[in-house]
Write a protein that holds these residues in place. Sequence first.
Motif, short mmCIF file in Angstrom:
data_model
loop_
_atom_site.label_atom_id
_atom_site.label_comp_id
_atom_site.label_asym_id
_atom_site.label_seq_id
_atom_site.Cartn_x
_atom_site.Cartn_y
_atom_site.Cartn_z
N VAL A 1 6.05 -5.53 -4.13
CA VAL A 1 5.00 -5.24 -5.09
C VAL A 1 4.28 -6.17 -5.84
N ALA A 2 4.75 -7.17 -6.12
CA ALA A 2 4.38 -8.55 -6.79
C ALA A 2 3.14 -9.12 -5.76
N LEU A 3 3.74 -9.28 -4.47
CA LEU A 3 2.86 -9.85 -3.49
C LEU A 3 1.39 -9.08 -3.08
N GLN A 4 1.85 -7.67 -3.22
CA GLN A 4 0.72 -6.79 -2.51
C GLN A 4 -0.11 -6.62 -3.61
N TRP A 5 0.33 -6.58 -4.91
CA TRP A 5 -0.67 -6.47 -6.12
C TRP A 5 -1.90 -7.54 -6.04
N THR A 6 -1.23 -8.81 -5.79
CA THR A 6 -2.33 -10.12 -5.65
C THR A 6 -3.46 -9.71 -4.39
N MET A 7 -3.03 -8.78 -3.41
CA MET A 7 -3.90 -8.55 -2.29
C MET A 7 -4.62 -7.19 -2.59
N SER A 8 -4.55 -6.62 -3.70
CA SER A 8 -4.97 -5.03 -3.70
C SER A 8 -6.12 -5.16 -4.90
#
Length: 340
Positions: free
Chosen positions: A261-268
């Motif tokens: 979730v933490a990583l995907q948030w930066t990509m979204s």
Amino acid sequence: MNYKLLGRSGLKVSELCLGTMGFGTEAGWGADKDTSFAILDAFTKAGGNFLDAANIYKLGTSEKIIGEYMSNHDRDYFVVATKYSLKDNISNPNASGNNRKNMMRSVEESLKRLKTDFIDVLYLHIWDDLTPIDEVLRGLDDLIRQGKVNYAAISDTPAWMIAKGNTMAELMGWSQFIALQVEYSLLQRTPERDLIPMARHFGMTVTPWAPMGGGVLSGKYLRGEQGRVKAESNRRNDRSTKIAEAVVAVADELGVPASHVALQWTMSQGFSSIPIAGATKVSQLEENMKAVDVKLSAEHLQKLDEVSKIDLGFPGEFFREAAVKENVFGGFYARIEKRK
Ligand SMILES: NC(=O)c1ccc[n+]([C@@H]2O[C@H](COP(=O)([O-])OP(=O)(O)OC[C@H]3O[C@@H](n4cnc5c(N)ncnc54)[C@H](OP(=O)(O)O)[C@@H]3O)[C@@H](O)[C@H]2O)c1
């Protein structure tokens, strides 16, 4: 693994970049050589090609490990980014900083440690507030023309200075910065004020560093596990605990680890972004790589936004409020599709 173009270039990089600051055991933390090799094996097996290093990481050990690994594998497969600016083991007034003399010296040393004759992406590491930006861009352009560097990029520098540099480079026909490396995560959103809008304007890819807040957003400290972020650190306070709890709650709803979730948030966040994820264990890297498959719903994004949002400050708050709420530009504002 999918690939993305890095900024306004044709260079194809994996949608996750591997941070190698933890390659080496100096300073009492990190992965030894064998573990670093195993992390590189797992990363390349999954299709990862984008590595983030720096002259300074583990006093050169990180670059040496990558160099040794690449000399036993296909060097051309890798897109190796490294950085110059911070002092390494040489001590003289020009062996640090953004100046041309240090840039040339540092690149020569990096090439030796990396056992290669070119660096794919060279970042200025941290703005020294001394060197004229045209000296930096002209030096980077010379390295590119010499074939020692392929692309220029920049990290930890004020937005206005990067904007000046890229504009000057465009006018002079020099290579421009194609990527912007900044600390960006649910814990650190202040680049949203100026740096990220600037990067969008110039078509630069943002490469967020510490996208998991150094591990805090993996939820490990909430579970009482050990890691390198100290309890008294500013990444572990009431605010970060609330944010980490929200990340864990969203992850539980999705049935995935919090790191995803933490990583995907930066990509979204609606701009070109390739997070630089660090790992000191193979299991961490293997877990983190699956973050690219996670989809965050609008409700999840809103929940994460609410717990982590920052004041955009002046003039961001002022003109956005005025434009949207006060309707000072007339009735047309809401009907205009803004340039992406
Ligand atoms: N440009 C700059 O100024 C700058 C500054 C800093 C970093 N960087 C770059 O950004 C990269 C990433 O930065 P970072 O390592 O500070 O931050 P990060 O990616 O947010 O955190 C990585 C750390 O989190 C822990 N971790 C990773 N995956 C995990 C998982 N799945 N579960 C639990 N814990 C996990 C590990 O720490 P433990 O060892 O504690 O388990 C790992 O070292 C660096 O390697 C470097 O390439 C650039």
